[in-house]
Write an enzyme that holds these catalytic residues in place. Structure first.
Site, PDB file in Angstrom:
ATOM      1  N   LYS A 224       0.841  -1.196   0.000  1.00  0.00           N
ATOM      2  CA  LYS A 224       0.000   0.000   0.000  1.00  0.00           C
ATOM      3  C   LYS A 224       0.876   1.246   0.000  1.00  0.00           C
ATOM      4  CE  LYS A 224      -1.822   2.641   3.099  1.00  0.00           C
ATOM      5  NZ  LYS A 224      -1.827   3.905   2.348  1.00  0.00           N
TER       6      LYS A 224
ATOM      7  N   GLU B 128       9.848   1.020  10.587  1.00  0.00           N
ATOM      8  CA  GLU B 128      10.827   2.093  10.345  1.00  0.00           C
ATOM      9  C   GLU B 128      10.089   3.386  10.624  1.00  0.00           C
ATOM     10  OE1 GLU B 128      13.821   1.458   9.864  1.00  0.00           O
ATOM     11  OE2 GLU B 128      13.939  -0.469   8.835  1.00  0.00           O
TER      12      GLU B 128
ATOM     13  N   CYS C 294      13.532  10.377   7.106  1.00  0.00           N
ATOM     14  CA  CYS C 294      13.625   9.879   8.489  1.00  0.00           C
ATOM     15  C   CYS C 294      15.048   9.992   9.011  1.00  0.00           C
ATOM     16  CB  CYS C 294      13.116   8.445   8.569  1.00  0.00           C
ATOM     17  SG  CYS C 294      13.779   7.373   7.305  1.00  0.00           S
TER      18      CYS C 294
ATOM     19  N   GLU D 261      10.119  15.557  15.499  1.00  0.00           N
ATOM     20  CA  GLU D 261      10.454  15.349  14.093  1.00  0.00           C
ATOM     21  C   GLU D 261       9.631  16.338  13.267  1.00  0.00           C
ATOM     22  OE1 GLU D 261       9.141  11.783  11.878  1.00  0.00           O
ATOM     23  OE2 GLU D 261      11.190  11.684  11.136  1.00  0.00           O
TER      24      GLU D 261
HETATM   25  O1  TXE Z   1       2.397   9.245   8.304  1.00  0.00           O
HETATM   26  P1  TXE Z   1       1.525   7.993   8.647  1.00  0.00           P
HETATM   27  P2  TXE Z   1       1.961  10.609   7.569  1.00  0.00           P
HETATM   28  C1  TXE Z   1       6.264  11.245  10.137  1.00  0.00           C
HETATM   29  C2  TXE Z   1       6.601  12.660   9.753  1.00  0.00           C
HETATM   30  C3  TXE Z   1       5.309  13.131   9.152  1.00  0.00           C
HETATM   31  C4  TXE Z   1       4.293  12.425  10.006  1.00  0.00           C
HETATM   32  C5  TXE Z   1       2.950  12.202   9.392  1.00  0.00           C
HETATM   33  O2  TXE Z   1       6.921  13.408  10.892  1.00  0.00           O
HETATM   34  O3  TXE Z   1       5.162  14.511   9.192  1.00  0.00           O
HETATM   35  O4  TXE Z   1       4.886  11.167  10.276  1.00  0.00           O
HETATM   36  O5  TXE Z   1       3.072  11.596   8.101  1.00  0.00           O
HETATM   37  C6  TXE Z   1      -0.474   4.430   6.450  1.00  0.00           C
HETATM   38  N1  TXE Z   1      -3.006   1.462   9.807  1.00  0.00           N
HETATM   39  N2  TXE Z   1       6.712  10.319   9.127  1.00  0.00           N
HETATM   40  O6  TXE Z   1       0.634  11.106   8.042  1.00  0.00           O
HETATM   41  O7  TXE Z   1       0.134   8.401   8.945  1.00  0.00           O
HETATM   42  C7  TXE Z   1      -0.570   5.665   5.573  1.00  0.00           C
HETATM   43  O8  TXE Z   1      -1.639   5.550   4.670  1.00  0.00           O
HETATM   44  C8  TXE Z   1      -2.187   1.113   8.806  1.00  0.00           C
HETATM   45  C9  TXE Z   1       8.041   9.856   9.293  1.00  0.00           C
HETATM   46  O9  TXE Z   1       2.072  10.341   6.132  1.00  0.00           O
HETATM   47  O10 TXE Z   1       2.285   7.209   9.654  1.00  0.00           O
HETATM   48  C10 TXE Z   1       0.796   5.638   4.887  1.00  0.00           C
HETATM   49  O11 TXE Z   1       0.783   4.690   3.823  1.00  0.00           O
HETATM   50  N3  TXE Z   1      -1.582   2.010   8.007  1.00  0.00           N
HETATM   51  C11 TXE Z   1       8.353   8.690   8.455  1.00  0.00           C
HETATM   52  C12 TXE Z   1       1.727   5.158   6.011  1.00  0.00           C
HETATM   53  O12 TXE Z   1       0.867   4.459   6.925  1.00  0.00           O
HETATM   54  C13 TXE Z   1      -1.813   3.318   8.229  1.00  0.00           C
HETATM   55  C14 TXE Z   1       7.765   8.662   7.099  1.00  0.00           C
HETATM   56  C15 TXE Z   1       2.433   6.286   6.781  1.00  0.00           C
HETATM   57  O13 TXE Z   1       1.463   7.203   7.252  1.00  0.00           O
HETATM   58  C16 TXE Z   1      -2.683   3.741   9.266  1.00  0.00           C
HETATM   59  C17 TXE Z   1       6.402   9.170   7.081  1.00  0.00           C
HETATM   60  C18 TXE Z   1      -3.291   2.751  10.079  1.00  0.00           C
HETATM   61  N4  TXE Z   1      -4.073   3.066  11.100  1.00  0.00           N
HETATM   62  C19 TXE Z   1       5.936   9.981   8.065  1.00  0.00           C
HETATM   63  N5  TXE Z   1      -2.717   5.087   9.253  1.00  0.00           N
HETATM   64  C20 TXE Z   1       9.847   8.509   8.423  1.00  0.00           C
HETATM   65  N6  TXE Z   1      10.520   8.913   9.493  1.00  0.00           N
HETATM   66  O14 TXE Z   1      10.369   8.027   7.454  1.00  0.00           O
HETATM   67  C21 TXE Z   1      -1.923   5.500   8.253  1.00  0.00           C
HETATM   68  N7  TXE Z   1      -1.387   4.435   7.613  1.00  0.00           N
END
Ligand code: TXE
Length: 453
Positions: free
Chosen positions: A154, A229, A263, A354
């Site tokens: 996904k 991660e 990250c 972050e």
């Molecule tokens: O992340 P999410 P978001 C951090 C970074 C960013 C913040 C929010 O600070 O500003 O997180 O980003 C899926 N069950 N990082 O909102 O929500 C979602 O659809 C299963 C750091 O994008 O964690 C997406 O595919 N899956 C990080 C993925 O999870 C779920 C990289 C990440 O989304 C879900 C990204 C659920 N309940 C964000 N809810 C890094 N450090 O690399 C969401 N998703």
């Protein structure tokens, strides 16, 4: 199915609309994956290796197309996007060596012969964030497929286009139907169904720490292994004995690359007090020279942030802080944000959370012990850099900093040959490196009795 629009972050204009999958679509994809996995795992290891090499070749042939797609969908500078697409092919090539090398052990035991096998889990669910859509996907799907699993993947809703294309390229390369499927949809529906579906036997999640914790809790209900991660607040530690010119020149790339949406971003810059003023003098021109602009241009170092909402959240971190200096950014309809260097105290929000944008918090330290204490003064533990010409200090500090991926006199974190992942709130488990395919298997032990009466 509901529809959503994919936006170009450099122009804020729509690119295309896609349908969100629902739970029934995920269930159908998983059923296809279960069927495909049986045949895949039954293939000779060399046949699986050949199929992955063919996939790698087709990705190689489409590097430019994938890169251009990422430029539009993610705003990555074209040079970076080309690197990312090429990296996917390299990761596939690297793990195409794994099927023929997934060796178990023969363990000396009395009364017989004892052998271990690395059995695939079956179907693996991979949940990918928007910051590096192609590369992070490949760190999951390449070793998972190599180990004999099927994959449902996904992508993030903001950046699904390269993942969708990779799913098509897998079929063009001859991978069996159903073996590698990209399911576009929301995290709470599609991602959550990967967690709750009994036939998805392992989940790989990259994203925020908050969602990662809930994914792990959901997986625990079904005793499902999970690799996480998550976030980071990595330190870039500059000692007085460092090559200060080289260290200052490296700072923009270490924290502003991908507009800080990384990250591994070294978003805390710890500088020894004796060279603090000199270092800031060296840093200012490096930040001013960091070229923010059109991601389609070869000369660009940094594109826009991913969305209007994310830009608002990054901008809010600059409220009331001491900004030392900023780089530049275009004006216009894209989600632009000029890099910022902030003078901070250890307790400041800008030094603790972050931000995931081009903002670096600079903090002074007194000596080696103080540097280690400050570097570890965070819930996270993903990456970090240590700049020093003193070998003993480099060894001591790199052993003392609680992070999964450190570099000395460099800010590189990702090499597909080496393990990648975080400590503390930055994650669980490791990706990449020589052992990653094995992480997508369960060890089976078989004892063959030889001493029967
Ligand atoms: O992340 P999410 P978001 C951090 C970074 C960013 C913040 C929010 O600070 O500003 O997180 O980003 C899926 N069950 N990082 O909102 O929500 C979602 O659809 C299963 C750091 O994008 O964690 C997406 O595919 N899956 C990080 C993925 O999870 C779920 C990289 C990440 O989304 C879900 C990204 C659920 N309940 C964000 N809810 C890094 N450090 O690399 C969401 N998703």
């Amino acid at each position: 199915m509901s529809e959503f629009t994919v936006i170009d972050p450099a122009t804020a204009r729509p690119i295309t609309t896609l349908q969100r999958a629902e739970v029934a679509d995920v269930d159908a994809a998983v059923a296809r994956a279960v069927a495909a996995q049986r045949g895949w795992a039954a293939l000779a290891p060399g046949a699986r290796a050949d199929a992955l090499r063919a996939f790698a070749r087709v990705v190689e042939e489409h590097v430019e197309e994938l890169a251009q797609l990422e430029v539009r969908n993610s705003g990555h500078p074209v040079g970076s996007a080309r690197w990312e697409a090429g990296h996917v092919a390299q990761v596939l090539n690297y793990y195409s060596g794994a099927p023929e090398r997934l060796m178990g052990a023969q363990i000396p035991v009395p009364g017989g012969l004892d052998v271990t096998f690395h059995e695939p889990y079956g179907v693996v669910g991979i949940i990918v964030p928007w910051n590096f859509p192609m590369t992070i996907a490949s760190w999951g799907f390449a070793p998972a497929l190599a180990a004999g699993n099927a994959v449902v993947l996904k992508p993030a809703e903001l950046t699904p286009l390269t993942a969708v294309r990779l799913g098509e390229l897998a079929l063009e390369a001859g991978l069996p139907e159903g073996l590698f499927q990209v399911v576009v949809g929301s995290g709470t529906v599609v991602g959550q169904r990967f967690v709750s579906h009994p036939d998805v036997r392992k989940v790989v999640f990259t994203g925020s720490t908050e969602v990662g914790v809930s994914v792990a809790a959901g997986c625990a209900q079904l005793l499902k292994p999970v690799t996480l991660e998550l976030g980071g607040k990595s330190a870039n530690v500059v000692f007085e004995d460092a090559d200060l010119v080289a260290a200052a020149a490296a700072v923009p790339g270490s924290v502003f690359d991908n507009a800080g949406q990384d990250c591994c971003a070294r978003s805390r810059l710890l500088v020894q007090r004796s060279v603090y003023d000199r270092f800031l003098e060296l840093l200012e021109p490096a930040v001013r020279d960091w070229r923010v602009g059109d991601p389609a241009s070869e000369a660009t170092d940094m594109g826009p942030l991913i969305s209007a909402g994310h830009r608002d959240s990054v901008a809010a971190y600059l409220d009331g802080v001491d900004v030392a200096f900023r780089g530049s950014a275009p004006t216009g309809d894209g989600f632009w944000f000029a890099p910022a260097v902030v003078l901070a105290e250890p307790g400041d929000r800008v030094a603790r959370e972050e931000i995931f944008g081009p903002v670096v918090a600079v903090l002074p330290f007194d000596d080696e012990a103080d540097a280690i204490r400050l570097a570890n003064d965070t819930v996270y533990g993903l990456a970090g850099s240590i700049w020093t010409e003193n070998l003993g200090r480099a060894v001591r500090v790199s052993r003392a900093v609680k992070s999964g991926v450190l570099s000395v006199n460099s800010h590189s974190s990702v090499r597909y040959w080496t393990p990648f992942g975080g400590m503390k709130a930055s994650g669980l488990g490791r990706e990449l490196g020589p052992d990653a395919a094995e992480h997508f298997t369960e060890t089976k032990n078989v004892f063959f009795a030889t001493d029967r009466a």
